[in-house]
Design an enzyme around this catalytic site. Structure first.
Site, mmCIF file in Angstrom:
data_model
loop_
_atom_site.group_PDB
_atom_site.id
_atom_site.type_symbol
_atom_site.label_atom_id
_atom_site.label_comp_id
_atom_site.label_asym_id
_atom_site.label_seq_id
_atom_site.Cartn_x
_atom_site.Cartn_y
_atom_site.Cartn_z
ATOM 1 N N THR A 135 5.689 -5.318 8.815
ATOM 2 C CA THR A 135 5.622 -3.855 8.855
ATOM 3 C C THR A 135 4.173 -3.483 8.575
ATOM 4 O OG1 THR A 135 7.801 -3.845 7.818
ATOM 5 C CG2 THR A 135 6.688 -1.728 7.971
ATOM 6 N N THR A 194 11.316 -3.725 -1.042
ATOM 7 C CA THR A 194 11.209 -2.285 -1.290
ATOM 8 C C THR A 194 12.274 -1.490 -0.539
ATOM 9 O OG1 THR A 194 8.841 -2.438 -1.721
ATOM 10 C CG2 THR A 194 9.666 -0.278 -1.114
ATOM 11 N N GLY A 227 6.308 7.208 3.014
ATOM 12 C CA GLY A 227 7.650 6.862 3.511
ATOM 13 C C GLY A 227 7.683 6.498 4.989
ATOM 14 N N CYS A 234 10.029 -9.717 6.323
ATOM 15 C CA CYS A 234 8.934 -8.884 5.803
ATOM 16 C C CYS A 234 9.231 -8.474 4.360
ATOM 17 C CB CYS A 234 8.772 -7.637 6.676
ATOM 18 S SG CYS A 234 7.695 -6.388 5.954
ATOM 19 N N SER A 235 8.246 -8.658 3.494
ATOM 20 C CA SER A 235 8.472 -8.380 2.064
ATOM 21 C C SER A 235 8.702 -6.896 1.781
ATOM 22 C CB SER A 235 7.294 -8.884 1.234
ATOM 23 O OG SER A 235 6.120 -8.181 1.600
ATOM 24 N N TYR A 236 8.138 -6.031 2.622
ATOM 25 C CA TYR A 236 8.395 -4.607 2.399
ATOM 26 C C TYR A 236 9.888 -4.321 2.587
ATOM 27 C CZ TYR A 236 8.931 0.346 3.080
ATOM 28 O OH TYR A 236 9.396 1.631 2.969
ATOM 29 N N ALA A 292 6.826 3.686 6.463
ATOM 30 C CA ALA A 292 7.433 2.362 6.653
ATOM 31 C C ALA A 292 8.961 2.446 6.537
ATOM 32 C CB ALA A 292 6.871 1.384 5.619
HETATM 33 N N1 COA Z 1 5.925 -5.595 -0.090
HETATM 34 C C1 COA Z 1 6.852 -4.813 -0.674
HETATM 35 N N2 COA Z 1 6.665 -3.509 -0.989
HETATM 36 C C2 COA Z 1 5.445 -2.984 -0.707
HETATM 37 C C3 COA Z 1 4.436 -3.735 -0.084
HETATM 38 C C4 COA Z 1 4.705 -5.096 0.220
HETATM 39 N N3 COA Z 1 3.788 -5.887 0.816
HETATM 40 N N4 COA Z 1 3.360 -2.939 0.101
HETATM 41 C C5 COA Z 1 3.673 -1.728 -0.416
HETATM 42 N N5 COA Z 1 4.944 -1.754 -0.891
HETATM 43 C C6 COA Z 1 5.655 -0.658 -1.535
HETATM 44 C C7 COA Z 1 4.717 0.108 -2.434
HETATM 45 O O1 COA Z 1 4.723 -0.498 -3.702
HETATM 46 C C8 COA Z 1 5.296 1.506 -2.442
HETATM 47 O O2 COA Z 1 6.086 1.661 -3.606
HETATM 48 P P1 COA Z 1 6.075 3.049 -4.439
HETATM 49 O O3 COA Z 1 6.797 4.048 -3.563
HETATM 50 O O4 COA Z 1 6.827 2.709 -5.684
HETATM 51 O O5 COA Z 1 4.643 3.393 -4.634
HETATM 52 C C9 COA Z 1 6.205 1.567 -1.231
HETATM 53 O O6 COA Z 1 6.080 0.283 -0.576
HETATM 54 C C10 COA Z 1 5.806 2.670 -0.280
HETATM 55 O O7 COA Z 1 6.845 2.859 0.647
HETATM 56 P P2 COA Z 1 6.580 3.575 2.013
HETATM 57 O O8 COA Z 1 5.818 4.841 1.776
HETATM 58 O O9 COA Z 1 7.865 3.656 2.762
HETATM 59 O O10 COA Z 1 5.646 2.517 2.737
HETATM 60 P P3 COA Z 1 4.267 2.770 3.504
HETATM 61 O O11 COA Z 1 4.477 3.735 4.617
HETATM 62 O O12 COA Z 1 3.214 3.083 2.508
HETATM 63 O O13 COA Z 1 3.996 1.323 4.130
HETATM 64 C C11 COA Z 1 3.487 -1.031 4.041
HETATM 65 C C12 COA Z 1 4.195 0.146 3.345
HETATM 66 C C13 COA Z 1 3.789 -2.296 3.278
HETATM 67 C C14 COA Z 1 3.989 -1.175 5.475
HETATM 68 C C15 COA Z 1 1.963 -0.726 4.066
HETATM 69 O O14 COA Z 1 1.489 -0.685 2.736
HETATM 70 C C16 COA Z 1 1.152 -1.770 4.821
HETATM 71 O O15 COA Z 1 1.011 -1.690 6.043
HETATM 72 N N6 COA Z 1 0.623 -2.787 4.110
HETATM 73 C C17 COA Z 1 -0.135 -3.856 4.767
HETATM 74 C C18 COA Z 1 0.772 -4.810 5.533
HETATM 75 C C19 COA Z 1 1.848 -5.393 4.638
HETATM 76 O O16 COA Z 1 1.603 -5.844 3.523
HETATM 77 N N7 COA Z 1 3.101 -5.379 5.160
HETATM 78 C C20 COA Z 1 4.261 -5.833 4.409
HETATM 79 C C21 COA Z 1 4.484 -7.296 4.539
HETATM 80 S S1 COA Z 1 4.947 -7.757 6.180
#
Ligand code: COA
Length: 164
Positions: A103, A143, A113, A137-139, A115
C-alpha cells in the site's frame, strides 16, 4: 392544530400513539432525541457492503464519502484517480486469493485515512468476487484489519501468508 380534549377518565382507553397525538398535537415518533432516527438494518447484500464500507472508512480515520478509487485491473491495483496512491495485489490460487502486497500513499496525503479507503475498495472487490485475502502488506495486517475487524472474515489463512 385544533386542540382535542379527552376526559381524564377516558384517557386510559386511548392507545399510546393516539395519546401522544392528543396531548402534544404531534404524531408519535420513535425517534430518540439523543441518538436520532433508528437505523434500518441492511436488507440486501449491496446494502450490507455499503454499510461495511462506511464502517471501515470511518474506522480508518475519515468520515463521510471518501475519494474516488479506481480498479486498475491490468496493473492489479486499486488507486486514486491521479494514480499517486495505490494498493497493489497479486492473484494466487488461480485467482481465488487476493494477496495484498503493498500500500502506498504519498507523504503529503498520509494520516488522512486514504490507505483505509484503498483497503476498503480491495476488500469489497474480493468479497464481491468471492475471493479470500492474504494481508501481506503490514499496513493491512497491522493497522487496517485491527481497526476494521469485520473484514477478517475474508482472510484466507494465517498460515498461508508465510508460505506464499
Ligand atoms: N504498517 C502498519 N501501519 C502503518 C504503517 C505500516 N508500514 N505505516 C503507517 N501506518 C499506520 C500509522 O501508524 C497510522 O496510524 P495512526 O492513525 O495511529 O497515526 C495509520 O497507518 C494511518 O492510517 P491511514 O491514514 O489510513 O494511512 P495513510 O493514508 O497515511 O497510508 C501507508 C499509510 C502505510 C500506506 C503510508 O504511510 C505509506 O505509503 N507508507 C510507505 C509505504 C509503506 O510502508 N507501506 C506499508 C507496507 S506495504
Amino acid at each position: 392544530m385544533p386542540k382535542v380534549t379527552v376526559p381524564k377518565d377516558q384517557l386510559g382507553r386511548v392507545n399510546f400513539v393516539d395519546r401522544v397525538f392528543l396531548i402534544t398535537g404531534k404524531p408519535h415518533t420513535s425517534v430518540n432525541p439523543l441518538t436520532g432516527p433508528r437505523k434500518r438494518k441492511p436488507q440486501t447484500e449491496r446494502e450490507r457492503e455499503r454499510e461495511m464500507a462506511t464502517a471501515t472508512t470511518t474506522g480508518g480515520g475519515t468520515s463521510g464519502e471518501g475519494p474516488k478509487i479506481v480498479w486498475n485491473q491490468p496493473q492489479q491495483r486499486f488507486e486514486t484517480e491521479d494514480k499517486k496512491a495505490y494498493i497493489q495485489y497479486a492473484l494466487r490460487d488461480g485467482g481465488r486469493v487476493m494477496d495484498i502486497v503493498h500500500t502506498f500513499v504519498p507523504p503529503s496525503k498520509r494520516g488522512l485515512g486514504l490507505a483505509s479507503h484503498l483497503c476498503v475498495s480491495a476488500f469489497r472487490h474480493a468479497k464481491t468476487n468471492s475471493m479470500s485475502v492474504v494481508p501481506t502488506c503490514s499496513y493491512v495486517s497491522d493497522t487496517f484489519l485491527p481497526r476494521n475487524p469485520t473484514w477478517n472474515s475474508l482472510l484466507y489463512s494465517e498460515d498461508l501468508k508465510s508460505h506464499m
